[in-house]
Design a protein around this motif. Structure first.
Motif, PDB file in Angstrom:
ATOM      1  N   ARG A  73       0.868  -1.131  -0.108  1.00  0.00           N
ATOM      2  CA  ARG A  73       0.060  -0.046  -0.017  1.00  0.00           C
ATOM      3  C   ARG A  73       0.841   1.143   0.195  1.00  0.00           C
ATOM      4  NH1 ARG A  73      -3.024  -2.776   3.913  1.00  0.00           N
ATOM      5  NH2 ARG A  73      -2.287  -1.499   5.507  1.00  0.00           N
ATOM      6  N   TYR A 100      -1.451   7.449  -6.146  1.00  0.00           N
ATOM      7  CA  TYR A 100      -2.484   8.259  -5.760  1.00  0.00           C
ATOM      8  C   TYR A 100      -2.408   9.613  -5.581  1.00  0.00           C
ATOM      9  CZ  TYR A 100      -4.750   3.582  -5.281  1.00  0.00           C
ATOM     10  OH  TYR A 100      -5.351   2.342  -5.342  1.00  0.00           O
ATOM     11  N   THR A 123      -5.201   4.928   2.079  1.00  0.00           N
ATOM     12  CA  THR A 123      -5.462   3.587   2.397  1.00  0.00           C
ATOM     13  C   THR A 123      -6.954   3.127   2.419  1.00  0.00           C
ATOM     14  OG1 THR A 123      -3.544   3.741   3.910  1.00  0.00           O
ATOM     15  CG2 THR A 123      -4.773   2.005   4.271  1.00  0.00           C
ATOM     16  N   GLN A 145      -7.853   2.333  -1.173  1.00  0.00           N
ATOM     17  CA  GLN A 145      -6.825   0.954  -1.646  1.00  0.00           C
ATOM     18  C   GLN A 145      -7.637  -0.332  -1.045  1.00  0.00           C
ATOM     19  OE1 GLN A 145      -2.669   0.826  -1.828  1.00  0.00           O
ATOM     20  NE2 GLN A 145      -2.506   3.076  -0.845  1.00  0.00           N
TER      21      GLN A 145
END
Length: 306
Positions: A197, A204, A224, A227
């Motif tokens: 991540r 991102y 997060t 994701q």
């Protein structure tokens, strides 16, 4: 018959006859001791926060707590692992010294954490580690992985000169306990996903036109979560465009609302969103007055030219 009780000048603790009867019938000494400790604190503390005072390990105090719940002497638990600020065992200096003397594994953990953090741990610091192992029941090797994880995270965000506090490590430890990360295997799997991540965060940030900087903590929580919902950077970029179109700037809650709506609708890729989130045409736009006449005129015009 002589009086066998010794009355002291200390504050009294009162048990109801019904509570005494239930405890005697159950015959569980640990449950009775825990109940007395709770009464001494006037019921203002959670049972498991008394682990340090009673010098019990987590499994022992959990068993006594469960007995008291079964007897109806304490209320049902709202959450199995509370926030450390709400419920933290108060380990005394003697408790910590005793554990350091009796447990080579715990001594080794303290030594390794001191080496990792580059400082001598204070008594309260060691008390935090004792709470993670004794109260939360995390194995020493898992606690060390936890410390390394927190250390790497702080260094990456703030530079090599910074180290996490034991309070930060404790808070993360409670989060691990809630997620069931209590073995080396579970910790390794979590850290692998965490690394993946983190590696995707730059894409991102670029999708949100935020450049190459690292996200701050609040931004990272959003990224997060997106994701974990299954959104690739391209879909986040689409949500960003819609946010700016409406708000004229990036507003994280608004962008998050768009993505949550798509997630609830099962739309995660750009293709899925464009097909499933396209607004229905308005009736007046689809059937404008005179549209039939216009189409007939165009057909006749083509026929004449042919």
């Amino acid at each position: 018959m002589p009086n066998v009780l010794v009355h002291t000048a200390d504050e009294s603790v009162t048990l109801s006859a019904q509570a005494v009867r239930r405890l005697l019938e159950r015959g569980d000494g640990d449950a009775a001791l825990l109940y007395l400790a709770l009464l001494r604190h006037h019921g203002t503390v959670a049972p498991r926060s008394l682990a340090g005072e009673l010098r019990w390990e987590r499994s022992r105090i959990e068993a006594a707590e469960e007995t008291l719940r079964a007897l109806g002497l304490i209320a049902p638990a709202a959450e199995s692992v509370p926030e450390p600020a709400d419920e933290r065992p108060e380990y005394q200096r003697g408790d910590i010294a005793q554990r350091l003397e009796s447990s080579g594994e715990f001594r080794g953990l303290v030594s390794e954490v001191e080496r990792r953090l580059g400082k001598k741990l204070t008594t309260p610091d060691v008390g935090v580690l004792l709470g993670l192992t004794d109260y939360l029941g995390l194995p020493a090797d898992v606690v060390y992985l936890l410390v390394c994880h927190c250390d790497e995270r702080v260094r990456r965000r703030y530079g090599e000169g910074r180290r996490p506090t034991l309070r930060q490590i404790e808070k993360e430890g409670y989060a691990w306990a809630r997620m069931g990360i209590d073995t080396q295997k579970a910790a390794a799997e979590y850290l692998k996903k965490y690394t993946e991540r983190q590696g995707a965060l730059p894409k991102y940030m670029q999708a949100l036109r935020l450049g190459d900087r690292l996200p701050v903590a609040s931004e990272e929580k959003y990224l997060t979560a997106w994701q974990e919902m299954g959104f690739p950077p391209e879909t986040v970029a689409l949500a960003y465009d819609k946010t700016v179109l409406k708000c004229h700037e990036l507003k994280w809650p608004y962008c998050n609302g768009i993505l949550k709506r798509w997630h609830e609708a099962g739309l995660h890729t750009v293709e899925e969103v464009e097909k499933g989130d396209r607004p229905a045409p308005k009736r007046e736009q689809a059937e404008k007055p005179g549209s039939d006449e216009l189409r007939k005129y165009v057909r006749d015009l083509h026929r004449d030219r042919g």
